[in-house]
Design a protein around this motif. Structure first.
Motif, PDB file in Angstrom:
ATOM      1  N   ASP A 217       0.845  -1.193   0.000  1.00  0.00           N
ATOM      2  CA  ASP A 217       0.000   0.000   0.000  1.00  0.00           C
ATOM      3  C   ASP A 217       0.881   1.244   0.000  1.00  0.00           C
ATOM      4  OD1 ASP A 217      -1.596  -2.207   1.347  1.00  0.00           O
ATOM      5  OD2 ASP A 217      -3.144  -0.695   1.142  1.00  0.00           O
ATOM      6  N   GLY A 218       0.376   2.296  -0.602  1.00  0.00           N
ATOM      7  CA  GLY A 218       1.064   3.581  -0.582  1.00  0.00           C
ATOM      8  C   GLY A 218       0.060   4.706  -0.528  1.00  0.00           C
ATOM      9  N   ALA A 219       0.507   5.877  -0.109  1.00  0.00           N
ATOM     10  CA  ALA A 219      -0.403   7.026  -0.037  1.00  0.00           C
ATOM     11  C   ALA A 219       0.385   8.325   0.037  1.00  0.00           C
ATOM     12  CB  ALA A 219      -1.324   6.919   1.174  1.00  0.00           C
ATOM     13  N   VAL A 220      -0.268   9.382  -0.388  1.00  0.00           N
ATOM     14  CA  VAL A 220       0.238  10.738  -0.207  1.00  0.00           C
ATOM     15  C   VAL A 220      -0.733  11.467   0.711  1.00  0.00           C
ATOM     16  CG1 VAL A 220       0.808  12.922  -1.312  1.00  0.00           C
ATOM     17  CG2 VAL A 220       1.352  10.770  -2.459  1.00  0.00           C
ATOM     18  N   LEU A 221      -0.187  12.063   1.766  1.00  0.00           N
ATOM     19  CA  LEU A 221      -0.980  12.788   2.754  1.00  0.00           C
ATOM     20  C   LEU A 221      -0.772  14.290   2.583  1.00  0.00           C
ATOM     21  CD1 LEU A 221       0.108  10.651   5.825  1.00  0.00           C
ATOM     22  CD2 LEU A 221      -2.200  10.681   4.900  1.00  0.00           C
ATOM     23  N   GLU A 222      -1.857  15.045   2.635  1.00  0.00           N
ATOM     24  CA  GLU A 222      -1.775  16.501   2.621  1.00  0.00           C
ATOM     25  C   GLU A 222      -1.887  17.011   4.051  1.00  0.00           C
ATOM     26  OE1 GLU A 222      -4.216  20.475   1.103  1.00  0.00           O
ATOM     27  OE2 GLU A 222      -5.119  18.476   0.951  1.00  0.00           O
ATOM     28  N   PHE A 223      -0.839  17.671   4.522  1.00  0.00           N
ATOM     29  CA  PHE A 223      -0.840  18.292   5.845  1.00  0.00           C
ATOM     30  C   PHE A 223      -1.087  19.794   5.703  1.00  0.00           C
ATOM     31  CE2 PHE A 223       1.322  14.342   6.888  1.00  0.00           C
ATOM     32  CZ  PHE A 223       0.869  14.071   8.175  1.00  0.00           C
ATOM     33  N   PRO A 224      -1.456  20.465   6.797  1.00  0.00           N
ATOM     34  CA  PRO A 224      -1.707  21.910   6.711  1.00  0.00           C
ATOM     35  C   PRO A 224      -0.516  22.697   6.176  1.00  0.00           C
ATOM     36  CG  PRO A 224      -2.517  21.023   8.796  1.00  0.00           C
ATOM     37  CD  PRO A 224      -1.740  19.920   8.135  1.00  0.00           C
ATOM     38  N   VAL A 225      -0.809  23.867   5.657  1.00  0.00           N
ATOM     39  CA  VAL A 225       0.121  24.849   5.093  1.00  0.00           C
ATOM     40  C   VAL A 225       1.059  24.238   4.058  1.00  0.00           C
ATOM     41  CG1 VAL A 225      -0.025  26.444   7.037  1.00  0.00           C
ATOM     42  CG2 VAL A 225       1.711  24.660   7.104  1.00  0.00           C
ATOM     43  N   GLY A 226       0.492  23.426   3.172  1.00  0.00           N
ATOM     44  CA  GLY A 226       1.234  22.944   2.017  1.00  0.00           C
ATOM     45  C   GLY A 226       2.314  21.922   2.304  1.00  0.00           C
ATOM     46  N   ARG A 227       2.198  21.185   3.391  1.00  0.00           N
ATOM     47  CA  ARG A 227       3.184  20.149   3.707  1.00  0.00           C
ATOM     48  C   ARG A 227       2.661  18.778   3.266  1.00  0.00           C
ATOM     49  NH1 ARG A 227       4.469  20.674   9.820  1.00  0.00           N
ATOM     50  NH2 ARG A 227       2.202  20.913   9.926  1.00  0.00           N
ATOM     51  N   MET A 228       3.569  17.827   3.119  1.00  0.00           N
ATOM     52  CA  MET A 228       3.201  16.558   2.496  1.00  0.00           C
ATOM     53  C   MET A 228       3.825  15.381   3.243  1.00  0.00           C
ATOM     54  SD  MET A 228       3.835  15.386  -1.484  1.00  0.00           S
ATOM     55  CE  MET A 228       5.589  15.611  -1.410  1.00  0.00           C
ATOM     56  N   GLY A 229       3.097  14.254   3.258  1.00  0.00           N
ATOM     57  CA  GLY A 229       3.630  12.994   3.748  1.00  0.00           C
ATOM     58  C   GLY A 229       3.502  11.938   2.667  1.00  0.00           C
ATOM     59  N   VAL A 230       4.535  11.141   2.489  1.00  0.00           N
ATOM     60  CA  VAL A 230       4.519  10.025   1.549  1.00  0.00           C
ATOM     61  C   VAL A 230       4.762   8.760   2.362  1.00  0.00           C
ATOM     62  CG1 VAL A 230       5.554   8.986  -0.496  1.00  0.00           C
ATOM     63  CG2 VAL A 230       5.422  11.488  -0.291  1.00  0.00           C
ATOM     64  N   VAL A 231       3.803   7.840   2.355  1.00  0.00           N
ATOM     65  CA  VAL A 231       3.899   6.654   3.205  1.00  0.00           C
ATOM     66  C   VAL A 231       3.678   5.400   2.374  1.00  0.00           C
ATOM     67  CG1 VAL A 231       3.193   7.871   5.297  1.00  0.00           C
ATOM     68  CG2 VAL A 231       1.442   6.845   3.846  1.00  0.00           C
ATOM     69  N   SER A 232       4.338   4.318   2.775  1.00  0.00           N
ATOM     70  CA  SER A 232       4.170   3.044   2.083  1.00  0.00           C
ATOM     71  C   SER A 232       4.477   1.903   3.039  1.00  0.00           C
ATOM     72  CB  SER A 232       5.072   2.959   0.845  1.00  0.00           C
ATOM     73  OG  SER A 232       6.441   3.083   1.214  1.00  0.00           O
ATOM     74  N   CYS A 233       3.922   0.732   2.721  1.00  0.00           N
ATOM     75  CA  CYS A 233       4.134  -0.468   3.535  1.00  0.00           C
ATOM     76  C   CYS A 233       3.957  -1.685   2.643  1.00  0.00           C
ATOM     77  CB  CYS A 233       3.165  -0.506   4.717  1.00  0.00           C
ATOM     78  SG  CYS A 233       1.427  -0.257   4.283  1.00  0.00           S
ATOM     79  N   SER A 234       4.625  -2.783   3.008  1.00  0.00           N
ATOM     80  CA  SER A 234       4.619  -3.928   2.106  1.00  0.00           C
ATOM     81  C   SER A 234       4.941  -5.220   2.830  1.00  0.00           C
ATOM     82  CB  SER A 234       5.648  -3.712   0.988  1.00  0.00           C
ATOM     83  OG  SER A 234       5.739  -4.838   0.143  1.00  0.00           O
ATOM     84  N   PHE A 235       4.290  -6.302   2.378  1.00  0.00           N
ATOM     85  CA  PHE A 235       4.655  -7.663   2.772  1.00  0.00           C
ATOM     86  C   PHE A 235       5.612  -8.286   1.746  1.00  0.00           C
ATOM     87  CE2 PHE A 235       0.319  -8.520   5.039  1.00  0.00           C
ATOM     88  CZ  PHE A 235       0.780  -7.878   6.176  1.00  0.00           C
ATOM     89  N   GLU A 236       6.014  -7.513   0.729  1.00  0.00           N
ATOM     90  CA  GLU A 236       6.770  -8.075  -0.390  1.00  0.00           C
ATOM     91  C   GLU A 236       8.247  -7.690  -0.391  1.00  0.00           C
ATOM     92  OE1 GLU A 236       3.706  -8.670  -3.986  1.00  0.00           O
ATOM     93  OE2 GLU A 236       4.329  -6.599  -3.695  1.00  0.00           O
ATOM     94  N   THR A 237       8.629  -6.716   0.394  1.00  0.00           N
ATOM     95  CA  THR A 237      10.026  -6.275   0.404  1.00  0.00           C
ATOM     96  C   THR A 237      10.633  -6.537   1.773  1.00  0.00           C
ATOM     97  OG1 THR A 237       9.304  -4.021   0.901  1.00  0.00           O
ATOM     98  CG2 THR A 237       9.713  -4.559  -1.394  1.00  0.00           C
ATOM     99  N   THR A 238      11.936  -6.431   1.854  1.00  0.00           N
ATOM    100  CA  THR A 238      12.649  -6.998   2.987  1.00  0.00           C
ATOM    101  C   THR A 238      12.909  -6.022   4.115  1.00  0.00           C
ATOM    102  OG1 THR A 238      13.747  -8.584   1.545  1.00  0.00           O
ATOM    103  CG2 THR A 238      14.751  -8.201   3.678  1.00  0.00           C
ATOM    104  N   GLY A 239      12.231  -6.250   5.239  1.00  0.00           N
ATOM    105  CA  GLY A 239      12.586  -5.724   6.546  1.00  0.00           C
ATOM    106  C   GLY A 239      13.093  -4.315   6.669  1.00  0.00           C
ATOM    107  N   LEU A 240      12.441  -3.344   6.077  1.00  0.00           N
ATOM    108  CA  LEU A 240      12.861  -1.955   6.206  1.00  0.00           C
ATOM    109  C   LEU A 240      11.835  -1.190   7.024  1.00  0.00           C
ATOM    110  CD1 LEU A 240      13.821  -1.346   2.466  1.00  0.00           C
ATOM    111  CD2 LEU A 240      15.371  -1.893   4.343  1.00  0.00           C
ATOM    112  N   GLY A 241      12.318  -0.335   7.891  1.00  0.00           N
ATOM    113  CA  GLY A 241      11.413   0.501   8.675  1.00  0.00           C
ATOM    114  C   GLY A 241      12.074   1.835   8.940  1.00  0.00           C
ATOM    115  N   HIS A 242      11.800   2.829   8.109  1.00  0.00           N
ATOM    116  CA  HIS A 242      12.548   4.093   8.214  1.00  0.00           C
ATOM    117  C   HIS A 242      11.640   5.273   7.916  1.00  0.00           C
ATOM    118  CE1 HIS A 242      12.641   4.477   3.785  1.00  0.00           C
ATOM    119  NE2 HIS A 242      12.840   3.170   3.785  1.00  0.00           N
ATOM    120  N   TYR A 243      12.101   6.467   8.322  1.00  0.00           N
ATOM    121  CA  TYR A 243      11.460   7.686   7.857  1.00  0.00           C
ATOM    122  C   TYR A 243      12.519   8.748   7.581  1.00  0.00           C
ATOM    123  CZ  TYR A 243      11.522   9.437  12.793  1.00  0.00           C
ATOM    124  OH  TYR A 243      11.879   9.836  14.063  1.00  0.00           O
TER     125      TYR A 243
END
Length: 339
Positions: A217-243
Motif C-alpha cells: 500500500d502507498g499514499a500521499v498525505l496533505e498536511f496543513p500549510v502545504g506540507r506533504m507525507g509520503v507513506v508506504s508499507c509492504s509484505f513483499e520487500t525486505t525488513g525496512l522501517g525508516h522515515y
C-alpha cells in the motif's frame, strides 16, 4: 517504586507476546507476568510448559482473576474489540496491540467503554518510546534543516517467499492485510513528525488474489500549510522501517526508526542529518528495547494514576487516517479526513 504491576497476557503464544512484550515485562523495573491465557490451557501447558510463578488459564478466567492488575492483548486484529470490551467490563487496564481496532468507530467505542469503567486503555505503539525520536525532535527544533515540509515513511517485511496461509496477516476475517498491520506505523510516524493531522489522502493498493488481502500500500498525505507525507508499507520487500524528514534547508534520515528489533537483538539507532551544504552528521545511539520502555511507561501510569503516555485521541486520529486511506483505495482519488 516497590510495587509492581501484575500482568496477564491474553494469548501468550503469539510471537509479539512471546518474543517481544513478555521479555520486556520480565526486564522491566515495575512489572511482572503472573498469568497467561490460552483457548486450550492444557494444550498450552503440554506444548510450552509452565513458567515458574506464571499461571496458564482460560481467557475469561484471566479477566476475572483478582491477582491480575493489567492485561496485554496481542490477539488477531479482529479480536481486539471483543476482548478489550470484556477487559473494560472486568475493570482491567489494557495495553492492546496495534491497530487498536479495525476502524475509527471501533477505536472510539473502546475508549468510551474504558472511560465509563474508569480504567485506562493504550495502543501498543512501542516504537514511539525509543529515545531516537526525541533526538530527532531536538534536531528539528534546533533549526538546522529549517521548516519541515515533507516526511516519508516506509515499513516492510518480506512474507511472500513463500507466504504462510496460516499467518493471521493473510486471513481477511482476522483483520489481515498490510494496511492495518503496517500502515498504522507509517501513518503514526508521519503524524508524529508533522505534529499535525493530515487533511486529505490519496491511496494505492496491491491485492493478493490468493488470500484476499492487500500486500502493498502507498499514499500521499496533505498536511496543513502545504506540507506533504509520503507513506508506504509492504509484505513483499525486505525488513525496512525508516522515515525521512525533509526541511527547507536540509533533511534527517532515520533508517532504523520502525525496525521491530527484539530485546538484545534491537539494533543501534542511527540518525543522519544533512544540512543545506550537503554536510552529513551521523549519530549512533545505543540499542534500546522499546518493548521494555513501553511496558514501563504504561506501568508507571497505571501505578501512579496518571494519564497514559499515548492518549485516546492519538489512536482515534490514527485510525481515521487509515479509514480514509482505505476509502481512497476503494473510491479512487483524494479523500478528506474528518478532524
Amino acid at each position: 517504586m516497590d510495587k509492581k504491576l501484575r500482568w496477564g497476557v491474553l494469548g501468550g503464544m503469539s510471537w509479539i507476546a512471546r518474543d517481544a512484550i513478555m521479555p520486556g515485562i520480565r526486564k522491566s523495573r515495575n512489572g511482572q507476568i503472573v498469568a497467561t491465557a490460552s483457548r486450550d490451557p492444557a494444550e498450552a501447558r503440554r506444548r510450552h510448559g509452565e513458567e515458574a510463578g506464571v499461571r496458564i488459564m482460560g481467557y475469561e478466567e484471566l479477566l476475572s482473576d483478582p491477582g491480575v492488575d493489567a492485561i496485554y492483548i496481542p490477539l488477531p486484529n479482529s479480536m481486539h474489540l471483543e476482548w478489550a470490551m470484556k477487559a473494560a467490563e472486568a475493570r482491567k487496564p489494557v495495553l492492546c496491540e496495534k491497530p487498536l481496532g479495525l476502524n475509527a468507530a471501533e477505536v472510539t467505542a473502546m475508549f468510551a467503554a474504558f472511560e465509563r469503567a474508569g480504567v485506562p486503555l493504550m495502543e501498543s505503539f512501542m516504537y514511539r518510546f525509543h529515545p531516537q525520536h526525541a533526538r530527532v525532535r531536538e534536531i528539528i527544533d534546533s533549526g538546522v534543516i529549517g521548516e519541515v515540509l515533507e516526511v516519508r515513511a516506509h515499513l516492510s517485511n518480506n512474507m511472500m517467499s513463500p507466504p504462510d496461509p496460516k499467518n493471521v496477516r493473510f486471513i481477511p476475517e482476522l483483520g489481515g492485510g498490510v494496511l492495518l498491520d503496517m500502515g498504522c506505523y507509517v501513518v503514526s510516524a508521519s503524524r508524529m513528525i508533522m505534529q499535525a493531522e493530515p487533511m486529505s489522502i490519496r491511496g494505492w493498493q496491491k491485492m493478493d488474489s490468493r488470500f484476499g488481502v492487500d500486500v502493498a500500500d502507498g499514499a500521499v498525505l496533505e498536511f496543513p500549510v502545504g506540507r506533504m507525507g509520503v507513506v508506504s508499507c509492504s509484505f513483499e520487500t525486505t525488513g525496512l522501517g525508516h522515515y525521512s524528514v525533509i526541511g527547507r534547508h536540509g533533511m534527517i534520515e532515520v533508517p532504523r526508526a520502525l525496525v521491530l528489533g527484539l530485546g538484545s537483538f534491537a539494533p543501534e539507532a542511527l540518525i543522519v542529518t544533512v544540512d543545506k551544504n550537503g554536510r552529513r552528521t551521523e549519530e549512533l545511539m545505543p540499542a534500546n528495547d522499546h518493548y521494555q520502555l513501553i511496558v514501563e511507561a504504561f506501568g508507571d501510569a497505571v501505578l501512579n494514576g496518571t494519564p497514559m503516555p499515548l492518549s485516546p485521541q492519538e489512536s482515534i486520529n490514527n485510525a481515521r487516517v487509515l479509514d480514509a486511506w482505505a476509502l481512497s483505495i476503494r473510491e479512487g482519488g483524494d479523500v478528506k479526513i474528518a478532524p
